[in-house]
Design an enzyme around this catalytic site. Structure first.
Site, mmCIF file in Angstrom:
data_model
loop_
_atom_site.group_PDB
_atom_site.id
_atom_site.type_symbol
_atom_site.label_atom_id
_atom_site.label_comp_id
_atom_site.label_asym_id
_atom_site.label_seq_id
_atom_site.Cartn_x
_atom_site.Cartn_y
_atom_site.Cartn_z
ATOM 1 C CB THR A 144 8.545 1.981 3.853
ATOM 2 O OG1 THR A 144 9.996 1.922 3.738
ATOM 3 C CG2 THR A 144 8.124 2.219 5.200
ATOM 4 C CB SER A 145 4.208 1.300 5.082
ATOM 5 O OG SER A 145 2.784 1.521 5.480
ATOM 6 C CB SER A 146 1.052 1.889 0.881
ATOM 7 O OG SER A 146 0.634 1.716 -0.297
ATOM 8 C CG HIS A 285 3.236 0.763 10.044
ATOM 9 N ND1 HIS A 285 3.354 -0.279 9.202
ATOM 10 C CD2 HIS A 285 2.555 1.642 9.538
ATOM 11 C CE1 HIS A 285 3.215 -0.104 8.216
ATOM 12 N NE2 HIS A 285 2.887 1.071 8.185
#
Ligand SMILES: *[C@@H]1O[C@H](CO)[C@@H](O)[C@H](O)[C@H]1NC(C)=O
Ligand SMILES: *[C@@H]1O[C@H](CO)[C@@H](O)[C@H](O)[C@H]1NC(C)=O
Length: 301
Positions: A144-146, A285
């Site tokens: 997720t994300s990074s 996000h």
């Protein structure tokens, strides 16, 4: 005398516990593996071995977001529960960097065997395959994300390790570059969606991370929210262009586009058997993990 004996017993227990920590992670609990071969960066290695381990098990590498840790992703993602259901092992790497984003910016991490975080994480996967006689054709990566950025980087730098990858709200591999060679650097141009390339250019970015590699590559599924204010939504198009480009699919002519799939407000676009994206209307996000769907994409369900 009695206290001496209990002291000795305690010592023996502690030593064997310390040994066990390295040699045999406890099934049914998150354990740290402190020795797993070469670790060019200080990323920590946590593992969840299910109580009901499958014979020749699969592996899911689950990579946390910035500010997160292995422990948090273990707590806040569905993979440990799914691991008990399907018998696969989960690897949760933990970032060594301040703010706990992943290094997806240095030349080292963006290169196969380049000595960056991607290299350290690949060695966690290799250790696990070897230690548990895992099924090499069932090794998957998600985040997720990074962790989604790192998912794309792992798929690009170690295409030989993974059969599939699912990225929840990331950016293309090689988008978050640091021109000055910074490790774990923020790249505002990419985050703001101002890096726009053709599918061919994005594919070349992937190919250049492992020059000469001509084997199979993981199939990819890319999630992104249309209201993402952290990693702007155009990163959805850029990332799907990248993987469609890698597989030589015509980005302008997807095989199918289906509204309200897999849920109301989401749109699934399939460019070919190995590249698809899911655009989540109105979602910020990051997009929530869809564990049951992940199991289908990975082929466990
Ligand atoms: C951000 O990444 C792009 C490539 O996606 C690169 O061209 C640019 O130089 C990077 N910015 C910085 C400040 O390093
Ligand atoms: C793929 O790479 C290997 C190792 O570099 C090489 O021996 C082989 O000829 C290549 N195959 C093709 C089809 O290019």
């Amino acid at each position: 005398m009695r206290s001496l004996i209990s002291l000795v017993t305690l010592f023996v227990t502690l030593v064997s516990a310390a040994t066990l920590k390295v040699r045999a992670p406890t099934p049914g609990s998150l354990s740290q593996v402190t020795s797993f071969g070469k670790a060019p960066t200080k990323a920590a290695f946590y593992i969840y071995v299910p109580k009901k381990l499958a014979e020749s098990p699969g592996i899911v590498l689950a990579i946390h977001y910035c500010t997160g840790t292995a422990q948090q992703y273990y707590n806040n993602s569905p993979y440990k529960t799914l691991s008990e259901q399907y018998g696969f092992i989960v690897i949760y790497p933990s970032s060594p960097h301040s703010g706990t984003c992943w290094d997806v910016s240095s030349k080292a991490t963006l290169t196969h065997e380049g000595g960056g975080d991607s290299n350290t994480i690949a060695n966690m996967v290799l250790w696990t395959i070897n230690e548990y006689k895992a099924d090499k054709s069932k090794v998957f990566v998600t985040g997720t994300s990074s962790g989604a950025m790192m998912t794309n980087v792992m798929a690009a730098t170690y295409p030989d390790l993974f059969a599939a990858g699912i990225a929840y709200s990331g950016v293309p591999a090689g988008c978050f570059v640091s021109a000055s060679g910074g490790v774990d650097a923020w790249n505002g141009t990419c985050a703001d969606g101002r890096v726009n390339n053709t599918p061919q250019k994005w594919a070349q970015v992937v190919f250049d991370m492992y020059p000469g590699y001509n084997g199979t590559r993981p199939k990819m599924q890319i999630y992104h929210g249309s209201a993402d204010g952290t990693l702007r939504p155009s990163n959805y198009q850029e990332t799907t262009k990248q993987w469609a480009g890698v597989f030589g699919y015509d980005y302008e002519k997807p095989e199918s586009t289906k509204s309200n799939d897999p849920q109301s407000g989401y749109t699934r676009t399939i460019w070919g058997p190995k590249a698809q994206g899911i655009y989540a209307q109105g979602v910020g996000h990051s997009v929530n993990i869809r564990g049951a769907d992940d199991m289908k994409f990975f082929g466990f369900a």
